[in-house]
Design a protein around this motif. Structure first.
Motif, mmCIF file in Angstrom:
data_model
loop_
_atom_site.group_PDB
_atom_site.id
_atom_site.type_symbol
_atom_site.label_atom_id
_atom_site.label_comp_id
_atom_site.label_asym_id
_atom_site.label_seq_id
_atom_site.Cartn_x
_atom_site.Cartn_y
_atom_site.Cartn_z
ATOM 1 N N PRO A 4 14.188 10.906 2.049
ATOM 2 C CA PRO A 4 13.195 11.690 1.366
ATOM 3 C C PRO A 4 12.880 11.383 -0.239
ATOM 4 O O PRO A 4 11.805 11.456 -0.600
ATOM 5 C CB PRO A 4 13.435 13.116 1.723
ATOM 6 N N ALA A 5 14.116 11.410 -0.992
ATOM 7 C CA ALA A 5 13.910 11.058 -2.328
ATOM 8 C C ALA A 5 13.247 9.850 -2.560
ATOM 9 O O ALA A 5 12.399 9.594 -3.607
ATOM 10 C CB ALA A 5 15.292 11.266 -2.770
ATOM 11 N N HIS A 6 13.708 8.458 -1.669
ATOM 12 C CA HIS A 6 13.051 7.244 -1.870
ATOM 13 C C HIS A 6 11.622 7.604 -1.905
ATOM 14 O O HIS A 6 10.809 6.748 -2.573
ATOM 15 C CB HIS A 6 13.880 6.415 -0.846
ATOM 16 N N SER A 9 10.011 8.920 -4.471
ATOM 17 C CA SER A 9 9.812 8.191 -5.655
ATOM 18 C C SER A 9 8.647 6.988 -5.633
ATOM 19 O O SER A 9 8.175 6.889 -6.646
ATOM 20 C CB SER A 9 11.162 7.514 -6.071
ATOM 21 N N GLY A 10 8.659 6.746 -4.542
ATOM 22 C CA GLY A 10 7.770 5.635 -4.112
ATOM 23 C C GLY A 10 6.182 6.010 -4.525
ATOM 24 O O GLY A 10 5.506 5.421 -4.902
ATOM 25 N N ALA A 11 5.755 7.232 -3.847
ATOM 26 C CA ALA A 11 4.751 7.845 -3.847
ATOM 27 C C ALA A 11 4.218 8.032 -5.196
ATOM 28 O O ALA A 11 3.366 7.813 -6.006
ATOM 29 C CB ALA A 11 4.586 9.126 -2.934
ATOM 30 N N ALA A 12 5.345 8.793 -6.219
ATOM 31 C CA ALA A 12 5.135 9.034 -7.666
ATOM 32 C C ALA A 12 4.731 7.666 -8.158
ATOM 33 O O ALA A 12 3.910 7.767 -9.046
ATOM 34 C CB ALA A 12 6.387 9.865 -7.942
ATOM 35 N N ALA A 13 5.449 6.717 -7.987
ATOM 36 C CA ALA A 13 5.482 5.417 -8.620
ATOM 37 C C ALA A 13 4.017 4.784 -8.521
ATOM 38 O O ALA A 13 3.520 4.433 -9.597
ATOM 39 C CB ALA A 13 6.429 4.265 -8.307
ATOM 40 N N TRP A 14 3.401 5.016 -7.332
ATOM 41 C CA TRP A 14 2.286 4.515 -7.153
ATOM 42 C C TRP A 14 1.131 5.080 -7.706
ATOM 43 O O TRP A 14 -0.064 4.884 -8.475
ATOM 44 C CB TRP A 14 1.716 4.299 -5.519
ATOM 45 N N LEU A 133 6.486 5.046 8.359
ATOM 46 C CA LEU A 133 7.755 5.356 7.156
ATOM 47 C C LEU A 133 7.468 6.325 6.315
ATOM 48 O O LEU A 133 8.389 7.231 6.119
ATOM 49 C CB LEU A 133 8.016 4.040 6.558
ATOM 50 N N ALA A 134 6.176 6.469 5.939
ATOM 51 C CA ALA A 134 5.768 7.620 5.013
ATOM 52 C C ALA A 134 6.049 8.843 5.487
ATOM 53 O O ALA A 134 6.621 9.831 4.855
ATOM 54 C CB ALA A 134 4.480 7.426 4.318
ATOM 55 N N VAL A 135 5.506 9.005 6.888
ATOM 56 C CA VAL A 135 5.726 10.381 7.505
ATOM 57 C C VAL A 135 7.188 10.796 7.630
ATOM 58 O O VAL A 135 7.811 11.836 7.757
ATOM 59 C CB VAL A 135 5.115 10.211 8.959
ATOM 60 N N GLU A 136 8.047 9.621 8.149
ATOM 61 C CA GLU A 136 9.598 9.925 8.117
ATOM 62 C C GLU A 136 10.254 10.160 6.803
ATOM 63 O O GLU A 136 11.290 11.048 6.909
ATOM 64 C CB GLU A 136 10.106 8.596 8.892
ATOM 65 N N GLY A 137 9.698 9.598 5.735
ATOM 66 C CA GLY A 137 10.231 9.890 4.395
ATOM 67 C C GLY A 137 9.611 11.078 3.802
ATOM 68 O O GLY A 137 10.556 12.165 3.380
ATOM 69 N N LEU A 138 8.445 11.719 3.815
ATOM 70 C CA LEU A 138 7.776 12.660 3.002
ATOM 71 C C LEU A 138 7.872 13.954 4.098
ATOM 72 O O LEU A 138 7.942 14.903 3.445
ATOM 73 C CB LEU A 138 6.234 12.184 2.720
#
Length: 263
Positions: A4-6, A9-14, A133-138
């Motif tokens: 989830p943190a990864h 961080s990816g969403a925030a970066a874009w 993958l975004a669903v799995e993470g976020l």
């Protein structure tokens, strides 16, 4: 860091990239901002393909579990074949090949080439994989308690809708690369960024991360880049949950507002 943190961080970066290019006078169309954010959130899980227990190993059922096992063995083989005199012996490939800048560039470049040469179905495939993958993470709590099939259906439906939106004139299929035949060439950028953000996040943890490979540092070719040991934390610790994840949410919100202000 944990999945989830990864992804956060990816969403925030874009979103931060969106704000930066908007401030520079080249705002992203809103579909590029949305799709790029989701792809980057998904891509930020992908370097853990070398870990059989990572979030990504559960994302596509037996397929992803088998793939993680293959990548683990491949990464371990590359490590053994290239390690320097100062690199320790290892029993597995986690945090080696897939946690380097070279891997990030190759995966992103491959995705861009596939999107350009493979047409609509290739674009749909790239979107589907990264949206799942975004669903799995976020949305990891909901994803773990629901059926895998429902997550896949959500990813497939979202990919179909977003691809249709991007295809509309002015919505971003040709963002950044506008020459004929270069539509969707930009899709590799959030993938590269997501992988690099993952590596930077892991570099903050106790073990560090060999982002620079194959560039040697001293006697080590797999040098674990990271801050001073006193500033590092363990994955899943309170620092990650109570400090970093709220910070990613806040920074992502600021980035989103900054990007949308100029659209």
């Amino acid at each position: 860091m944990m999945g989830p943190a990864h992804s956060l961080s990816g969403a925030a970066a874009w979103l931060g990239v969106g704000a930066a290019v908007a401030a520079a006078g080249h705002p992203m169309p809103w579909p590029v901002l949305v799709v790029g954010t989701l792809i980057c959130a998904g891509a930020a899980l992908a370097p853990d393909l070398d870990h059989k227990s990572a979030t990504i190993s559960r994302a596509f059922g037996p397929i992803s579990r088998v793939l993680c096992g293959i990548i683990d063995k491949l990464s371990h083989s590359v490590y053994k074949a290239t390690r320097g005199h100062g690199d320790p012996r290892r029993n597995g490939g986690h945090r080696t090949l897939t946690h380097t800048w070279l891997w990030a560039v190759l995966i992103g470049g491959g995705a861009s080439a596939l999107a350009v040469t493979g047409g609509r179905w290739a674009v749909l495939g790239i979107l589907f994989v990264h949206l799942v993958l975004a669903v799995e993470g976020l949305l990891w709590r909901a994803a773990r308690t629901s059926s895998d099939v429902l997550v896949w259906l959500l990813g497939a439906t979202s990919a179909w809708i977003l691809a249709g939106v991007l295809n509309e004139p002015g919505n971003g299929a040709d963002w950044l690369f506008s020459d004929p035949g270069q539509e969707y060439l930009w899709l590799g950028l959030p993938i590269v960024l997501g992988a690099l953000v993952h590596d930077i996040g892991d570099a903050l943890t106790v073990s560090g991360c060999p982002i620079l490979w194959p560039i040697p540092v001293g006697r080590k070719r797999w040098y674990p880049v990271g801050p001073p040991k006193a500033m590092r934390f363990r994955a899943g610790s309170w620092v990650e949950l109570k400090v970093l994840m709220p910070a990613f949410l806040f920074l992502g919100g600021l980035g989103g507002l900054g990007a949308l202000e100029f659209i």
